[in-house]
Design a protein around this motif. Structure first.
Motif, mmCIF file in Angstrom:
data_model
loop_
_atom_site.group_PDB
_atom_site.id
_atom_site.type_symbol
_atom_site.label_atom_id
_atom_site.label_comp_id
_atom_site.label_asym_id
_atom_site.label_seq_id
_atom_site.Cartn_x
_atom_site.Cartn_y
_atom_site.Cartn_z
ATOM 1 N N UNK A 104 0.807 -1.209 0.000
ATOM 2 C CA UNK A 104 0.000 0.000 0.000
ATOM 3 C C UNK A 104 0.840 1.259 0.000
ATOM 4 N N UNK A 105 0.500 2.181 0.889
ATOM 5 C CA UNK A 105 1.210 3.464 0.968
ATOM 6 C C UNK A 105 2.487 3.380 1.781
ATOM 7 N N UNK B 113 -8.892 6.085 -1.905
ATOM 8 C CA UNK B 113 -8.445 5.097 -2.893
ATOM 9 C C UNK B 113 -7.015 4.608 -2.686
ATOM 10 N N UNK B 114 -6.475 4.830 -1.483
ATOM 11 C CA UNK B 114 -5.137 4.341 -1.165
ATOM 12 C C UNK B 114 -5.220 3.431 0.052
ATOM 13 N N UNK B 115 -4.264 2.520 0.168
ATOM 14 C CA UNK B 115 -4.224 1.623 1.325
ATOM 15 C C UNK B 115 -3.363 2.264 2.413
ATOM 16 N N UNK C 174 -10.872 -0.079 3.227
ATOM 17 C CA UNK C 174 -11.714 -1.072 3.882
ATOM 18 C C UNK C 174 -12.427 -0.460 5.088
ATOM 19 N N UNK C 175 -13.572 -1.007 5.432
ATOM 20 C CA UNK C 175 -14.315 -0.504 6.576
ATOM 21 C C UNK C 175 -15.042 0.790 6.279
#
Ligand SMILES: [Ca+2]
Ligand SMILES: [Ca+2]
Ligand SMILES: [Ca+2]
Ligand SMILES: [Ca+2]
Length: 81
Positions: free
Chosen positions: A33-34, A64-66, A75-76
Motif C-alpha cells: 500500500x502506501x 483510494x489508497x491503502x 476497507x471498513x
C-alpha cells in the motif's frame, strides 16, 4: 569469554566478522500500500537494529489508497457512507 555480538560496527565476539548476527543493509518494514520498506542499520545506543527510511502505516482514509498497509484499500468504509 568474548562479548556477545551487538550492532555497533565492531567485532564484539572476536570471530573476525563484524555484526554478523544482524541483517544490516537488509530490508525492513513493509512495501504494501502506501508504506515503504526501509533498510536496517545499527543503533549504537541500544546495540540493536533500527529501520531507516521506512514509511509506517497510517490511519485508513477514504482516498483510494491503502493508508494502513493491510493490503485492502479503503476497507471498513472510512469517513463516509
Ligand atoms: Ca558488533
Ligand atoms: Ca563477530
Ligand atoms: Ca487498508
Ligand atoms: Ca484509504
Amino acid at each position: 569469554m568474548p562479548d556477545k555480538e551487538t550492532c555497533n560496527n565492531k567485532d564484539d565476539d572476536c570471530d573476525t566478522s563484524i555484526d554478523e548476527d544482524f541483517p544490516v543493509g537488509g530490508p525492513c518494514g513493509t512495501d504494501i500500500g502506501e508504506c515503504s520498506a526501509g533498510t536496517y542499520s545499527c543503533d549504537k545506543t541500544t546495540g540493536g537494529l533500527k529501520c531507516d527510511g521506512e514509511v509506517k502505516p497510517g490511519v485508513e482514509k477514504c482516498d483510494n489508497l491503502d493508508n494502513d498497509c493491510d493490503g485492502k484499500t479503503d476497507e471498513g468504509n472510512p469517513e463516509a457512507r
